[in-house]
Design a protein around this motif. Structure first.
Motif, PDB file in Angstrom:
ATOM      1  N   VAL A 175      11.694   2.924  -7.923  1.00 47.78           N
ATOM      2  CA  VAL A 175      10.875   4.062  -7.500  1.00 47.78           C
ATOM      3  C   VAL A 175      11.485   4.573  -6.198  1.00 47.78           C
ATOM      4  N   VAL A 176      11.719   5.887  -6.124  1.00 47.73           N
ATOM      5  CA  VAL A 176      12.439   6.472  -4.988  1.00 47.73           C
ATOM      6  C   VAL A 176      11.539   7.471  -4.256  1.00 47.73           C
ATOM      7  N   PHE A 177      11.353   7.237  -2.950  1.00 45.07           N
ATOM      8  CA  PHE A 177      10.623   8.166  -2.082  1.00 45.07           C
ATOM      9  C   PHE A 177      11.615   9.023  -1.319  1.00 45.07           C
ATOM     10  N   SER A 178      11.219  10.257  -1.025  1.00 38.81           N
ATOM     11  CA  SER A 178      12.125  11.179  -0.337  1.00 38.81           C
ATOM     12  C   SER A 178      12.038  11.079   1.189  1.00 38.81           C
ATOM     13  N   HIS A 179      11.347  10.064   1.671  1.00 38.47           N
ATOM     14  CA  HIS A 179      11.356   9.744   3.111  1.00 38.47           C
ATOM     15  C   HIS A 179      10.859   8.318   3.268  1.00 38.47           C
ATOM     16  N   GLU A 180      11.514   7.536   4.122  1.00 38.50           N
ATOM     17  CA  GLU A 180      11.115   6.133   4.316  1.00 38.50           C
ATOM     18  C   GLU A 180       9.749   5.994   4.962  1.00 38.50           C
ATOM     19  N   GLU A 181       9.291   7.048   5.709  1.00 46.17           N
ATOM     20  CA  GLU A 181       7.980   6.976   6.354  1.00 46.17           C
ATOM     21  C   GLU A 181       6.857   6.832   5.325  1.00 46.17           C
ATOM     22  N   CYS A 182       7.112   7.336   4.095  1.00 42.99           N
ATOM     23  CA  CYS A 182       6.102   7.210   3.040  1.00 42.99           C
ATOM     24  C   CYS A 182       5.811   5.733   2.750  1.00 42.99           C
ATOM     25  N   LEU A 183       6.836   4.890   2.914  1.00 43.02           N
ATOM     26  CA  LEU A 183       6.667   3.467   2.624  1.00 43.02           C
ATOM     27  C   LEU A 183       5.748   2.797   3.641  1.00 43.02           C
ATOM     28  N   LYS A 184       5.659   3.399   4.827  1.00 44.86           N
ATOM     29  CA  LYS A 184       4.888   2.761   5.908  1.00 44.86           C
ATOM     30  C   LYS A 184       3.518   3.388   6.090  1.00 44.86           C
ATOM     31  N   ASN A 185       3.282   4.511   5.447  1.00 41.53           N
ATOM     32  CA  ASN A 185       2.078   5.285   5.717  1.00 41.53           C
ATOM     33  C   ASN A 185       0.925   4.861   4.804  1.00 41.53           C
ATOM     34  N   PRO A 186      -0.218   4.466   5.402  1.00 41.75           N
ATOM     35  CA  PRO A 186      -1.377   4.034   4.599  1.00 41.75           C
ATOM     36  C   PRO A 186      -1.835   5.094   3.594  1.00 41.75           C
ATOM     37  N   LYS A 187      -1.502   6.370   3.854  1.00 43.65           N
ATOM     38  CA  LYS A 187      -1.893   7.440   2.913  1.00 43.65           C
ATOM     39  C   LYS A 187      -1.304   7.188   1.517  1.00 43.65           C
ATOM     40  N   PHE A 188      -0.208   6.407   1.477  1.00 44.55           N
ATOM     41  CA  PHE A 188       0.486   6.164   0.196  1.00 44.55           C
ATOM     42  C   PHE A 188       0.192   4.760  -0.372  1.00 44.55           C
ATOM     43  N   SER A 189      -0.776   4.050   0.266  1.00 50.52           N
ATOM     44  CA  SER A 189      -0.967   2.641  -0.099  1.00 50.52           C
ATOM     45  C   SER A 189      -1.331   2.454  -1.571  1.00 50.52           C
ATOM     46  N   GLN A 190      -2.200   3.329  -2.107  1.00 49.56           N
ATOM     47  CA  GLN A 190      -2.597   3.190  -3.514  1.00 49.56           C
ATOM     48  C   GLN A 190      -1.396   3.445  -4.443  1.00 49.56           C
ATOM     49  N   PHE A 191      -0.625   4.478  -4.092  1.00 47.16           N
ATOM     50  CA  PHE A 191       0.542   4.765  -4.926  1.00 47.16           C
ATOM     51  C   PHE A 191       1.539   3.605  -4.877  1.00 47.16           C
ATOM     52  N   ILE A 192       1.757   3.060  -3.652  1.00 50.88           N
ATOM     53  CA  ILE A 192       2.710   1.948  -3.513  1.00 50.88           C
ATOM     54  C   ILE A 192       2.229   0.743  -4.324  1.00 50.88           C
ATOM     55  N   LYS A 193       0.916   0.527  -4.311  1.00 50.87           N
ATOM     56  CA  LYS A 193       0.369  -0.584  -5.101  1.00 50.87           C
ATOM     57  C   LYS A 193       0.674  -0.381  -6.593  1.00 50.87           C
ATOM     58  N   ASN A 194       0.461   0.848  -7.065  1.00 51.49           N
ATOM     59  CA  ASN A 194       0.794   1.155  -8.474  1.00 51.49           C
ATOM     60  C   ASN A 194       2.280   0.949  -8.743  1.00 51.49           C
ATOM     61  N   ALA A 195       3.111   1.434  -7.786  1.00 49.97           N
ATOM     62  CA  ALA A 195       4.564   1.345  -7.957  1.00 49.97           C
ATOM     63  C   ALA A 195       5.018  -0.102  -8.030  1.00 49.97           C
ATOM     64  N   ILE A 196       4.481  -0.942  -7.135  1.00 48.68           N
ATOM     65  CA  ILE A 196       4.863  -2.366  -7.142  1.00 48.68           C
ATOM     66  C   ILE A 196       4.463  -3.008  -8.464  1.00 48.68           C
ATOM     67  N   GLY A 197       3.274  -2.652  -8.955  1.00 43.71           N
ATOM     68  CA  GLY A 197       2.819  -3.185 -10.247  1.00 43.71           C
ATOM     69  C   GLY A 197       3.763  -2.801 -11.377  1.00 43.71           C
ATOM     70  N   TRP A 198       4.240  -1.552 -11.346  1.00 41.47           N
ATOM     71  CA  TRP A 198       5.160  -1.081 -12.407  1.00 41.47           C
ATOM     72  C   TRP A 198       6.542  -1.698 -12.257  1.00 41.47           C
ATOM     73  N   LEU A 199       6.952  -1.927 -10.987  1.00 43.04           N
ATOM     74  CA  LEU A 199       8.301  -2.455 -10.737  1.00 43.04           C
ATOM     75  C   LEU A 199       8.421  -3.940 -11.030  1.00 43.04           C
ATOM     76  N   LYS A 200       7.322  -4.676 -10.965  1.00 36.64           N
ATOM     77  CA  LYS A 200       7.379  -6.141 -11.117  1.00 36.64           C
ATOM     78  C   LYS A 200       7.863  -6.533 -12.509  1.00 36.64           C
ATOM     79  N   PRO A 201       8.879  -7.401 -12.560  1.00 37.09           N
ATOM     80  CA  PRO A 201       9.319  -7.881 -13.879  1.00 37.09           C
ATOM     81  C   PRO A 201       8.285  -8.816 -14.513  1.00 37.09           C
ATOM     82  N   SER A 202       7.422  -9.424 -13.675  1.00 32.74           N
ATOM     83  CA  SER A 202       6.336 -10.271 -14.181  1.00 32.74           C
ATOM     84  C   SER A 202       5.196 -10.215 -13.167  1.00 32.74           C
ATOM     85  N   PRO A 203       3.961 -10.429 -13.605  1.00 36.84           N
ATOM     86  CA  PRO A 203       2.812 -10.282 -12.690  1.00 36.84           C
ATOM     87  C   PRO A 203       2.901 -11.178 -11.450  1.00 36.84           C
TER      88      PRO A 203
END
Length: 918
Positions: free
Chosen positions: A62-90
């Motif tokens: 998953v690619v963000f167009s700015h690294e600040e998105c990775l640190k910003n709580p505004k994106f926490s729900q999306f990051i949680k979804n992304a990590i879930g999709w990226l995980k090879p196993s739960p």
């Protein structure tokens, strides 16, 4: 709901999210997406992609167009979804790079197990990093390939301001990693605001400014090359250049590319449109440049596929380190043909990770061998090349010489995406097209029709363009085209026509749109299904079997076949107007109006945007007997068969059936004409009896059985592909010729020349046809024979060119000009045969045509063929005809002249005697 992997991935990533906030101090950059797997997740209101996801090997990113998105709580729900999709196993652990501790804390608060500063290791299933560290690039690519998940963020506009926009795609650290999966950071600054998240996958923009310097690439590829000489390297295919990072290298004067190149991932690709180009001496400089460009200065080894031995020899002579081999990891450049996709996956990986691919092949022969298959989707080379944004087409290019600089002016060079973007803008603004765009329109229509056939499932870069094309028709509608409203083929309306046909044939959902063509048509009567009998036996070539039914434009009919014929290669065809008129300058109908379906299921639903008469196509050498087919949803059309249809039924009902096209049939011919032209015919049996006599005469002169293996067909059309009429199956003629073809009084008074001329073409055989001289001459033997023996119309009345005085003047002129074979054609060439017929009758022709059918070997060159005809005719009439043919300028061989002089008496009545020198 769509459950394809791409849609499932998108749904997982945006679950529970209605908007994403890109406002604030951090300016994102635009992402460029290419290839088959890159998925746009968030697209700004101006069309810029700001978040993307993709797959590579067994892993995901998953690619963000700015690294600040990775640190910003505004994106926490999306990051949680992304990590879930990226995980090879739960239970997989998430590794986070040291400088992203705020991301680590955010994830820990959300209940995700995190290893901060862990680096890449087998203990980690997902890794989170910024896009600025090149040192880990190779490791990260391998990590994803083996099944890891990568969350990466960064922007490249700042890097671009320091290093140059043109270097971003290949030089920016993050692109060393993400590009292998078709995602690139660009130097473009992205839009900033709160964006709503779409329920459906958003569209990738047609054009993303990427800054790549293709002019520099062309400079390297064309160094020392002034022209492309394709004359000695086979017939090339046209190439469709459609990828964002693909570009044409060799072009003809119609903007057809025959050589193209592309950047993909960290590698490069060059495509040639015929593999023989590799070893053509005139192309050597270019291909040595291509190898160098693909190698990117690595000085590595070149691998050459085992079927390119001669090219390997050329490279050896030029001291290029190379070997005949299959694809191996350690090669720098790999050269192969496009005729196998066995190594497709390995090739994708090889190019993605920095390899150079030189590939060549044409697709027209594959298409000829696989007529019911789709080359852009199924031809092996295209399964390799689609990802790189290039397609090898069944269309061919003229193998001529072309200047090498046509592609150098990148701004004015045709590229599919660029042309489509301009088309869309023009349609919005209703502007008058200007050069160079105005000269691209026809090609864009052809290319769009091909592009629609590229499989788009799980390939957002393709489906996004499909949606753009689809929208064009939704917004602009399907243009009206007919004899009263013709349209230019190089027009925007013609593009829409072509698009509408392809969409209708390719996407069932398009058929559900309100189609103006099916409005204002009579409702299909809710009658009982009609069961028809079809003759499934066919000793000749492919045969169309008439059903006597018509399907209205945009309406669907259901056909029920017996299960016993599922493997018989039957087809259903809607429409009889089979000429493709794409090359006409003006269109009075859509270019392609027939549609075919393979019979692979007992129950079939069929429809055609343009409607048409319904046929069952029986393949050649079919041994099926009578087949019962039940049809529902079609209307009956006027159909009369001599000897089978009742005249009273015709008069009372059949001729009034609602179908707009009618067919009049005998055992040997079927005439297809507008229904309005036959509704006033009281006694079609009288007309058809004459036609059957004419067909028996055609067969008699051709020395073939009185019953044709399949009935000949003549179809009237508002516009045909060539000429006033043309031969083939079916013979095609214009609507203006219908009256002479079915008018009894006209036929009896004036005879019938044109249609019989075309039937004569269908009887010509290469053994005794001497093109170009006799192509339009010997076919007229049938016109003369049928008019005289069946219709009692003498030759001088059957055609004005056969008036006695014109014939005499024609011979005089021909002899006066030196009796040169270049002038021996049309009625001049026919005269030779008429003189023989007038002296010896028709019987020698019939016998000689029969003899040619029994011959097992016939020469192929005109000189030998003409000598053979002279010999055979002399044998038939027991006269020495060598002097006669010599007087006509035929290239008679001396030994044959002597042989005939010994074997036969002189032809004392030779009408050319007076022209022979004493």
């Amino acid at each position: 709901p769509d459950t394809s992997p791409t849609h499932s991935a998108y749904a997982s990533l945006v679950k529970g999210i209605n908007s994403l906030d890109f406002s604030g101090d951090a300016f994102p950059c635009e992402l460029l997406l290419t290839g088959d797997t890159a998925l746009p997740v968030l697209v700004a209101t101006n069309g810029q992609v700001l978040i993307a996801a993709s797959q590579y090997g067994k892993g995901r990113m998953v690619v963000f167009s700015h690294e600040e998105c990775l640190k910003n709580p505004k994106f926490s729900q999306f990051i949680k979804n992304a990590i879930g999709w990226l995980k090879p196993s739960p239970e997989a652990l998430v590794g986070v790079k040291n400088n992203l501790d705020s991301l680590a804390k955010m994830m820990l608060l959300g209940g995700t197990k995190v290893l901060l500063g862990a680096g890449l290791s087998s203990a980690v299933g997902v890794y989170c990093t910024d896009a600025y560290d090149e040192s880990q690039a190779e490791e990260l690519v391998q990590f994803v390939k083996e099944g890891g998940g990568l969350l990466i963020g960064g922007q490249a506009w700042h890097w671009a301001s320091q290093h140059g926009l043109e270097k971003v795609l290949s030089g920016f650290p993050g692109n060393r990693v993400t590009s292998v999966a078709g995602v690139y950071f660009t130097g473009n600054v992205g839009e900033q605001k709160v964006f709503s998240v779409s329920k459906e996958i958003p569209r990738i923009p047609l054009i993303t400014l990427h800054g790549l310097d293709t002019e520099k690439d062309l400079e390297a590829l064309l160094k020392g090359v002034s022209e492309f000489n394709l004359e000695d390297s086979g017939v090339p295919s046209s190439l469709l250049v459609h990828g964002s990072l693909a570009f044409p290298v060799g072009l003809d004067e119609f903007y057809e590319a025959f050589i193209a190149a592309a950047h993909y991932g960290r590698g490069r690709v060059v495509v040639a449109s015929h593999e023989l180009q590799f070893q053509a001496p005139s192309m050597k400089t270019f291909f040595l440049n291509a190898i160098q460009w693909l190698d990117v200065g690595k000085g590595g080894k070149v691998g050459v596929g085992v079927d390119l031995q001669e090219f390997c020899d050329v490279l050896h002579q030029e001291r290029v380190p190379c070997e005949l081999t299959k694809l191996k990891h350690e090669l720098s450049v790999y050269c192969c043909t496009a005729y196998s996709d066995a190594e497709a996956e390995k090739i994708h990986e090889f190019v993605s990770e920095g390899g150079g691919l030189l590939i060549g092949g044409q697709a027209w022969s594959w298409s000829a061998e696989n007529p019911s298959h789709n080359a852009i989707a199924e031809y092996p080379g295209n399964k390799i090349l689609q990802q790189f944004g290039i397609g090898i087409l069944e269309r061919d290019c003229n193998p001529a010489k072309y200047p090498a600089g046509l592609a150098k002016n990148v701004a004015s060079t045709y590229h599919f995406r660029k042309a489509l973007f301009q088309f869309r803008e023009h349609m919005k603004k209703k502007e008058v097209p200007k050069p160079p765009y105005s000269s691209w329109i026809k090609k864009l229509g052809q290319d769009s029709a091909v592009f629609i056939k590229i499989p788009a499932e799980n390939a957002p870069s393709i489906s996004s363009v499909h949606n753009d094309l689809f929208e064009l028709i939704q917004v602009n509608g399907i243009p009206t085209v007919n004899a009263e409203n013709p349209i230019k083929s190089n027009s925007e309306e013609a593009v829409l026509l072509s698009l509408a046909t392809e969409f209708y044939n390719s996407f069932p959902e398009f058929q559900k749109l309100a189609l103006p063509l099916s409005q204002n048509l009579p409702e299909t009567p809710a009658s009982h299904p009609v069961t028809i009998r079809i003759n499934g036996r066919n000793e000749g070539h492919e045969a169309w079997r008439s059903t006597g039914l018509y399907i209205y434009p945009g309406r669907t009919a259901t056909l029920l076949f017996p299960s016993t014929v599922m493997k018989a290669n039957l087809q259903v065809q809607i429409g009889c107007h089979s000429d493709d008129i794409s090359n006409a300058e003006e269109l009075k109908r859509a270019p392609v109006v027939i549609r075919r379906f393979d019979v692979t299921a007992s129950r079939m639903e069929v429809s055609n945007l343009w409607g048409g008469l319904l046929y069952v196509i029986v393949p050649e050498k079919s041994t099926l007997g009578q087949i019962s087919v039940t049809v529902e949803g079609a209307v009956q059309a006027p159909f009369f068969k001599l000897g089978e249809t009742s005249t009273s039924a015709w008069q009372k009902t059949i001729r009034h059936y609602p179908g707009p096209w009618a067919e009049l049939a005998t055992e040997n011919i079927i005439l297809t004409v507008p229904a309005d032209d036959v509704r006033n015919i009281e006694h079609p049996e009288t007309l058809l009896a004459i036609w059957e006599q004419m067909m028996k005469a055609v067969a008699k002169l051709a020395a073939i059985p009185a019953v044709f293996p399949r009935p000949e067909r003549i179809v009237a059309d508002v516009q045909i592909s060539v000429g006033w009429m043309h031969s083939g199956y079916p013979i095609m003629l214009h609507l203006e010729s219908v009256a002479e073809m079915i008018g009894m009084k006209s036929i009896q008074a004036n005879g019938l020349w044109g249609p019989i001329h075309e039937l004569g073409h269908n009887q010509q055989r290469s053994g005794w046809d001497f093109p170009p001289h006799t192509t339009e001459a010997t076919c007229n033997l049938w016109s003369v024979y049928v008019n005289e023996t069946v219709l009692s119309i003498p030759r001088e009345r059957a055609h004005e060119e056969l008036a006695v005085e014109l014939r005499a003047a024609r011979i005089q002129d021909y002899i006066k000009n030196g009796a040169k074979l270049k002038d021996w054609e049309f009625f001049t060439a026919l005269e030779t045969y008429l003189q023989l017929q007038e002296a010896f009758g028709w019987e020698p022709f019939i016998h000689i045509f029969a003899e040619y059918q029994r011959m097992t070997t016939v020469p192929e060159d005109n000189e030998s063929k003409m000598n053979l005809w002279a010999e055979k005719f002399s044998e038939q009439v027991k006269k020495d005809l060598a002097p006669f043919f010599k007087a006509w300028g035929w290239p008679m061989k001396e030994e044959l002249s002597q042989k005939l002089a010994r074997a036969f008496p002189k032809w004392a009545e030779n009408p050319m005697q007076k022209y022979l020198s004493p």
